[in-house]
Design a protein around this motif. Structure first.
Motif: not given
Length: 488
Positions: A312-317
């Motif tokens: 759900e977190n863009g940077d984590a994805a």
């Protein structure tokens, strides 16, 4: 006659209708059998009596829709030679349904050349006889070479002409795959912002191809990793047998890890890393030595499509996707290097890998046949280096043979075991391009004898089969195939 005892399943057609266009095949005039793959039918658990009968032919030619079946054309997008095309889809193919084989694996049944669909983009939806024969022979040969691939169940002549540069006899191919989902299928939904559909598609792929991930934590991350791992193994296998796909567009990369779409594909004759055959690959994007790089590029595109469902977190994805992609190169290298050392009968070490690469350099320097060059090693005894050396010309060959013999002295396994490893790593028979062209030319004149013979030979490509020695010869200069064509 009744419908098959086990009707075709409809698992892909059960997905929401944005995944496909429901459309029936277009009937043909006078269908007649070209070939039917009895061994594959047995593997699939099909009733051969039905499928080789009148009603089976009617279904596989597109002249009848089986009861309970909803033929569909799959929607997908793709990068073609690096250029983005937002809507492609099956323009001349229909998924009839699926069968679950006795081994528990589900396979999709698809007709190719079965008429226009909403994705045809003004095409006629048909296939000419030549490309159908090529895909039939090539895909079955690849299977017997041990390469994951779509397979050919049947080929049927339509009794009609299709117009390409000239009028050509038409045919329909029935091909089988664990699914026809491609990187481009994910691209289709990503481009439209259909994130729910991305998750549905990923769940379908898990159910069909990676069922051990059903209940896994972070299952979409693991799915992406699993797809990348399979592609690394697949491309390494292509490289090790000298196979050149020719059109590695993202819509031609199956997430199952199977080779799909045998258009202008070919096998190398003499070894050269820059070898290209496809008539439309003007700049060598999909040349032999570029295939690993392009596979990674395609998988990078797939990873981008996974971003909305990875985290759900863009940077984590993004980080998860990057980590998955970074695994491709070492996975490919491990598979390729291990396989290349096995081709010369050795275990993987840094020195043995350098020796294997040196052998490739010799094949290129002397313009020698890739397949025969490696197969020649199978019958050589490294312990009899003086006798072996007489079979080669030039100091560079004798120097290499000396190093090869010394490397074999360092192996723990027996010579017999090492020779068997080489035999099973170096095919005696491949679908040589000039043989494919000859087969097609003869079939155009109504003679299918070479088609049938080659299918017989390629059932056992690693066996010597001395009665078929003529099919191991590289092409004469006048037989050499310089360009291959898609046939669309």
């Amino acid at each position: 006659m009744d419908i098959p005892t086990t009707p075709l399943g409809q698992s892909f057609a059960a997905l929401p209708d944005l995944f496909y266009a429901p459309v029936a095949p277009t009937p043909v005039v006078t269908p007649t059998w070209i070939g039917f793959n009895n061994k594959l039918a047995e593997t699939l658990g099909l009733d051969r009596g039905f499928w080789q009968g009148d009603e089976g032919m009617a279904i596989l030619s597109g002249n009848k829709v089986a009861d309970g079946s909803q033929p569909v054309a799959m929607a997908y997008a793709g990068h073609q030679f690096g250029n983005w095309v937002p809507q492609l889809g099956d323009g001349r193919a229909h998924i009839l349904g699926d069968v679950t084989a006795p081994n528990g694996q589900t396979y999709d049944v698809q007709l190719k050349g079965s008429g226009p669909t909403p994705f045809s983009r003004n095409g006629d939806g048909r296939a000419a006889l030549g490309p159908v024969l090529r895909e039939y022979v090539m895909s079955e040969a690849m299977h017997n070479l041990g390469v994951p691939t779509t397979r050919a169940l049947a080929a049927i002549s339509t009794g009609e002409r299709v117009q390409r540069e000239t009028g050509l006899p038409g045919a329909v191919l029935t091909r089988i795959a664990t699914s026809f989902v491609r990187v481009g299928t994910f691209q289709y939904f990503m481009a439209r912002g259909e994130h729910e559909a991305l998750a549905q598609l990923a769940d379908f792929v898990i159910e069909r191809h990676y069922p051990d991930l059903r209940d896994a934590e972070h299952k979409y991350v693991k799915l992406l990793e699993a797809i990348i791992a399979r592609q690394a193994e697949l491309i390494a296998h292509w490289q090790l047998i000298g196979f050149i796909h020719g059109v590695m567009n993202t819509d031609n990369m199956a997430v199952s890890g199977e080779t799909i779409d045998y258009g202008p594909c070919a096998f190398m004759d003499h070894y050269h890393p820059e070898t290209v055959f496809s008539s439309i690959d003007e700049f060598g994007r999909y040349a032999y030595h570029n295939q690993p790089r392009i596979a990674r590029w395609n998988l990078g595109v797939l990873a981008q499509c996974f971003l909305p469902i990875l985290h759900e977190n863009g940077d984590a994805a993004v980080q998860l996707a990057q980590d998955a992609i970074n695994a491709f190169a070492p996975q490919f290298d491990e598979a390729f290097k291990t396989g290349l050392c096995r081709k010369i009968g050795l275990s993987l070490t840094e020195d043995n890998m350098a020796l294997a690469v040196a052998y490739l350099d010799l094949l290129q320097e002397y313009n020698l046949d890739f397949t025969n060059g490696f197969r020649k090693l199978v019958s050589l005894d490294p312990a009899e280096i003086e006798v072996n050396a007489n079979k080669f010309e030039g100091d560079s060959w004798r120097d290499w043979l000396g190093k090869w013999a010394a490397a074999h002295d360092n192996e723990d396994t027996s010579l017999t075991a090492r020779q068997e490893i080489m035999r099973l790593s170096n095919p005696r028979f491949i679908p040589r391009n000039h043989l494919m062209e000859r087969m097609i030319a003869e079939a155009m004149d109504g003679d299918l004898s070479l088609f049938n013979t080659l299918n017989q030979v390629y059932q056992h490509p690693y066996d010597d089969q001395p009665e078929f020695d003529a099919f191991t010869a590289p092409p004469a200069n006048e037989e050499r195939v310089q360009r291959t064509f898609c046939g669309t």
